[in-house]
Design an enzyme around this catalytic site. Structure first.
Site, short mmCIF file in Angstrom:
data_model
loop_
_atom_site.label_atom_id
_atom_site.label_comp_id
_atom_site.label_asym_id
_atom_site.label_seq_id
_atom_site.Cartn_x
_atom_site.Cartn_y
_atom_site.Cartn_z
N GLU A 63 31.18 176.97 97.04
CA GLU A 63 30.03 176.47 97.42
C GLU A 63 29.24 177.17 98.51
O GLU A 63 28.17 176.71 98.95
CB GLU A 63 30.49 175.12 98.25
N HIS A 93 41.36 181.12 87.16
CA HIS A 93 40.27 180.12 88.16
C HIS A 93 39.81 181.09 89.19
O HIS A 93 38.72 181.16 89.55
CB HIS A 93 41.10 179.07 88.84
N ARG A 132 44.90 190.43 106.73
CA ARG A 132 43.26 190.79 106.95
C ARG A 132 42.65 189.88 107.85
O ARG A 132 41.41 190.07 108.11
CB ARG A 132 42.82 191.01 105.92
N1 INI Z 1 38.19 178.19 96.59
C1 INI Z 1 38.51 179.20 97.58
O1 INI Z 1 37.87 179.34 98.51
N2 INI Z 1 39.63 179.80 97.35
C2 INI Z 1 40.44 179.92 96.30
O2 INI Z 1 41.37 180.47 96.18
C3 INI Z 1 40.22 178.81 95.27
N3 INI Z 1 41.02 178.62 94.28
O3 INI Z 1 41.96 179.32 93.99
O4 INI Z 1 40.85 177.64 93.63
C4 INI Z 1 39.13 178.00 95.47
N4 INI Z 1 38.98 176.91 94.72
C5 INI Z 1 37.70 175.85 95.06
C6 INI Z 1 36.37 176.21 94.80
O5 INI Z 1 35.93 177.20 95.68
C7 INI Z 1 35.69 174.95 95.09
O6 INI Z 1 35.61 174.41 96.16
C8 INI Z 1 35.83 174.06 94.03
O7 INI Z 1 36.18 174.29 92.79
C9 INI Z 1 34.84 172.83 93.95
O8 INI Z 1 33.56 173.14 93.38
#
Ligand code: INI
Length: 158
Positions: A63, A93, A132
């Site tokens: 987002e 993913h 980090r």
């Molecule tokens: N969002 C992250 O910021 N880091 C992640 O590691 C992650 N994983 O692994 O799934 C992640 N998923 C959520 C994604 O950014 C969205 O918020 C979600 O798919 C809704 O649109």
């Protein structure tokens, strides 16, 4: 010949927004702390009442581009910082989120001409991300410095 470069010391007129992902907030909240600490030490008003900066939370890194787009288009900020942590799991993913987030942020930055610092950690493990985000160093500090430099450089150029 002109040598043009950003400054780290003249941030008084800069308005900054930080967009931070809640996903993996153990990591992203640490990045945010590092970021705010650096900005405060460079003269930015980081208080809750600050008219100079805002912090916007989003659900996940995916987002970050759309919210950055909205903030960049508002004309209120000279520079944005995006903070996220994408940690590799056992599914593809990770690649989708990293790819869409990085491409999205780059494209919003170019389209709006507002510099957007890419502060999204992409790591194999939570341990690497935490290293980090404060255990060894805090890249939030580095992202804040880069924001000061880019905000001031774009001001010079424009
Ligand atoms: N969002 C992250 O910021 N880091 C992640 O590691 C992650 N994983 O692994 O799934 C992640 N998923 C959520 C994604 O950014 C969205 O918020 C979600 O798919 C809704 O649109």
């Amino acid at each position: 010949m002109a040598t043009i470069e950003g400054s780290f010391t003249n941030a008084s007129g800069l308005r900054i927004a930080i967009v931070v992902a809640r996903f993996n907030d153990l990591v992203t909240s640490k990045l945010l702390s590092g970021c705010l600490d650096c900005l405060m030490r460079h003269g930015i008003d980081t208080s809750q009442e600050s008219a100079q900066m805002d912090v916007v939370w989003v659900p996940g890194s995916f987002e970050l581009p759309i919210v950055s787009q909205s903030l960049a288009r508002s004309g209120r900020y000279q520079v944005l910082i995006t903070l996220g942590a994408v940690i590799r799991g056992d599914t593809p993913h990770f690649d989708v989120v990293v790819s869409e987030t990085s491409k999205g942020i780059a494209s919003v930055s170019r389209e709006t001409n507002v510099p957007i610092i890419f502060g999204v950690l992409t790591t194999d493990t939570i341990q690497q991300a935490l290293e980090r985000a404060g255990i060894k160093s805090n890249l939030g500090w580095t992202y804040a410095l880069q924001a000061l430099e880019m905000g001031s450089l774009m001001h010079e150029l424009n």
